[in-house]
Design an enzyme around this catalytic site. Structure first.
Site, short mmCIF file in Angstrom:
data_model
loop_
_atom_site.label_atom_id
_atom_site.label_comp_id
_atom_site.label_asym_id
_atom_site.label_seq_id
_atom_site.Cartn_x
_atom_site.Cartn_y
_atom_site.Cartn_z
N HIS A 68 -2.48 -2.50 2.60
CA HIS A 68 -3.93 -2.63 2.51
C HIS A 68 -4.43 -3.56 3.60
O HIS A 68 -3.76 -4.53 3.95
CB HIS A 68 -4.34 -3.17 1.13
CG HIS A 68 -5.76 -2.87 0.83
ND1 HIS A 68 -6.79 -3.70 1.23
CD2 HIS A 68 -6.34 -1.81 0.22
CE1 HIS A 68 -7.94 -3.16 0.86
NE2 HIS A 68 -7.70 -2.02 0.25
N ASP A 74 -4.59 4.20 -4.13
CA ASP A 74 -4.30 5.63 -4.04
C ASP A 74 -2.95 6.02 -4.64
O ASP A 74 -2.73 7.20 -4.92
CB ASP A 74 -4.32 6.08 -2.57
CG ASP A 74 -5.74 6.29 -2.06
OD1 ASP A 74 -6.59 6.71 -2.86
OD2 ASP A 74 -5.99 6.02 -0.87
N1 ACO Z 1 4.21 1.98 4.91
C1 ACO Z 1 5.05 1.25 5.66
N2 ACO Z 1 4.68 0.17 6.33
C2 ACO Z 1 3.40 -0.20 6.25
C3 ACO Z 1 2.46 0.50 5.48
C4 ACO Z 1 2.92 1.62 4.80
N3 ACO Z 1 2.09 2.34 4.04
N4 ACO Z 1 1.27 -0.10 5.56
C5 ACO Z 1 1.42 -1.14 6.37
N5 ACO Z 1 2.72 -1.21 6.78
C6 ACO Z 1 3.30 -2.21 7.67
C7 ACO Z 1 3.01 -1.82 9.11
O1 ACO Z 1 4.02 -1.01 9.66
C8 ACO Z 1 2.92 -3.17 9.74
O2 ACO Z 1 4.23 -3.67 9.89
P1 ACO Z 1 4.65 -4.47 11.21
O3 ACO Z 1 3.79 -5.71 11.19
O4 ACO Z 1 6.09 -4.72 11.00
O5 ACO Z 1 4.31 -3.58 12.36
C9 ACO Z 1 2.26 -4.04 8.69
O6 ACO Z 1 2.61 -3.43 7.44
C10 ACO Z 1 0.74 -4.12 8.82
O7 ACO Z 1 0.24 -2.76 8.80
P2 ACO Z 1 -1.06 -2.28 9.56
O8 ACO Z 1 -1.00 -0.80 9.75
O9 ACO Z 1 -1.31 -3.13 10.77
O10 ACO Z 1 -2.18 -2.64 8.50
P3 ACO Z 1 -3.66 -2.17 8.58
O11 ACO Z 1 -4.43 -3.21 7.90
O12 ACO Z 1 -4.08 -1.80 9.96
O13 ACO Z 1 -3.64 -0.80 7.75
C11 ACO Z 1 -3.58 0.73 6.01
C12 ACO Z 1 -3.93 -0.71 6.42
C13 ACO Z 1 -4.30 1.73 6.91
C14 ACO Z 1 -4.04 0.94 4.58
C15 ACO Z 1 -2.05 0.91 6.12
O14 ACO Z 1 -1.42 0.04 5.19
C16 ACO Z 1 -1.62 2.35 5.88
O15 ACO Z 1 -1.64 3.15 6.81
N6 ACO Z 1 -1.23 2.71 4.63
C17 ACO Z 1 -0.85 4.07 4.31
C18 ACO Z 1 -2.07 4.92 4.05
C19 ACO Z 1 -2.76 4.55 2.76
O16 ACO Z 1 -2.14 4.38 1.72
N7 ACO Z 1 -4.10 4.44 2.83
C20 ACO Z 1 -4.93 4.12 1.66
C21 ACO Z 1 -5.46 2.72 1.79
S1 ACO Z 1 -6.41 2.26 0.39
C22 ACO Z 1 -7.86 3.07 0.60
O17 ACO Z 1 -8.35 3.26 1.65
C23 ACO Z 1 -8.52 3.59 -0.57
#
Ligand code: ACO
Length: 377
Positions: free
Chosen positions: A263, A314
């Site tokens: 998140h 989700d």
């Molecule tokens: N699976 C694996 N690793 C993850 C995930 C994931 N779902 N989410 C974040 N991470 C990791 C990233 O790889 C990153 O690791 P690193 O620092 O080692 O590179 C770290 O956690 C930070 O992740 P970011 O992508 O920079 O976080 P950001 O705040 O940009 O993204 C997001 C948030 C888009 C929700 C992301 O967690 C994601 O893509 N999740 C999967 C999609 C999802 O479930 N979306 C629904 C969100 S809730 C909503 O909108 C209703």
């Protein structure tokens, strides 16, 4: 005025506060407030209609106000005939979010208060949208089954009528409790991407239908509301609970993201997750739901073990939708049918703020490139 070279780009607008809001507060430590109420104090004690009322009127209704609001919503659920015709003519393979986006935009053409952008007209428009988005989805689903959408029942509350109209059968008590909790938990969430998109559109003094259309397009993406559909695809892909670890480790080894995890704001558990888990425990007498729930718990343990990240709204919502008998291609649109109350509340708040949302960019391109006439390129 800041010089272009001095501008700092905040990638992804992370931690940037774009405006003030009184509607909801997302606390990084894992709390969520609607108009100052902790959602833990609301869920299971209020219906979704009360939450929608709270968001647009900024206070909880008394019984008389709630009764009037439910009646208003029930009457507003009827769609103009041309919208129903248009939905029934859409190709069956179209994603429900595509149909929803188009038909919300289409509703603007049949707005009974066309060109009245007063506060009172916008409030009535907000109520119509809260009521009509669910009916659009019910009409998409039932028309694909060549069946009529039943009339909403006077004795049902709003969320129960939505489920009844969508499925064509009267929901039982457990299902009714799930839909209230699901819709209440999805109603608002600070400046999430779709709400921000709605506010940007509203900030140009554009109409509410345009703002909600922007929001729907934004919610659709798998990094936002589209994730629950992808979660269900993952659960379908994993045959047995025993295969979870290998499957998840395989995805993480390939640097793939696990849908339904992570998140932008929370650094603790998403406060909605425990309520969604609780909903599934209430439905665990159903074999399919119990099986999916067990796989989810295992996925949660495995992802936390490797990445120390938590599930977001989700993740368990996918299983809750499945338990309600909602086909997975409709998951994101159920999210939209709940978030609509937050979107319209934010649009109204943005109109009140009256400021154009227009950030700067930092130009990193070239200057003074020599122009070459087309015949010499
Ligand atoms: N699976 C694996 N690793 C993850 C995930 C994931 N779902 N989410 C974040 N991470 C990791 C990233 O790889 C990153 O690791 P690193 O620092 O080692 O590179 C770290 O956690 C930070 O992740 P970011 O992508 O920079 O976080 P950001 O705040 O940009 O993204 C997001 C948030 C888009 C929700 C992301 O967690 C994601 O893509 N999740 C999967 C999609 C999802 O479930 N979306 C629904 C969100 S809730 C909503 O909108 C209703």
């Amino acid at each position: 005025m800041i010089k272009d070279s001095d501008r700092v780009v905040v990638r992804g607008l992370r931690d940037v506060a774009a405006a003030e809001t009184r509607l909801s507060y997302v606390d990084v430590n894992g709390f969520l407030y609607y108009l100052g109420y902790n959602i833990d104090d609301l869920v299971e004690r209020v219906t979704y209609a009360e939450v929608a009322y709270l968001l647009i009127h900024k206070q909880l209704p008394n019984q008389q106000q709630l009764d009037n609001f439910r009646t208003e919503l029930r009457f507003a659920m009827k769609l103009p005939d041309p919208i129903v015709d248009s939905i029934t003519r859409t190709p069956k393979h179209c994603h429900p979010m595509d149909v929803l986006r188009t038909e919300v935009s289409h509703l603007a053409e049949y707005d009974p208060e066309n060109n009245d952008f007063s506060d009172s007209a916008n409030m009535r428009r907000a109520i119509r949208l809260i009521a009509q988005v669910p009916t659009i989805l019910a009409t998409v689903h039932r028309s694909r089954l060549n069946q009529q959408v039943p009339e909403p029942k006077r004795e049902f509350c709003f969320a129960q009528n939505f489920l009844y109209m969508f499925k064509g059968v009267v929901p039982d008590e457990a299902e009714t409790n799930v839909i209230h909790r699901y819709m209440s938990l999805h109603a608002d969430h600070g400046f999430n991407a779709s709400t921000f998109a709605a506010r940007v559109t509203a900030s140009t003094n554009s109409d509410m239908y345009s703002a909600v259309t922007s929001a729907i397009g934004t919610l659709k993406g798998p990094l936002h509301g589209g994730a629950s559909e992808k979660v269900m695809e993952m659960l379908d892909d994993i045959n047995l609970e025993e295969e979870v670890e290998e499957y998840i480790n395989g995805l993480l080894d390939d640097q793939k993201k696990i849908m339904g995890f992570g998140h932008r704001v929370y650094r603790a558990q998403d406060p909605r997750t425990k309520h969604l888990r609780g909903m599934l425990e209430d439905l665990s007498h159903r074999d399919r739901t119990l099986g999916l729930y067990r796989k989810c718990v295992k996925i949660e343990e495995t992802v936390y073990g490797r990445k120390k990240i938590y599930p977001n709204v989700d993740f368990y919502a996918a299983v809750a939708m499945d338990a309600l008998g909602v086909p997975k291609e409709f998951f994101t649109s159920f999210f939209a049918a709940s978030r609509i109350s937050g979107w319209v509340a934010h649009v109204i708040e943005q109109y009140e703020d009256g400021v154009l949302l227009r950030p700067a960019s930092k130009y990193v391109g070239e200057f003074n490139r020599p122009f070459v006439p087309i015949e010499n390129r």
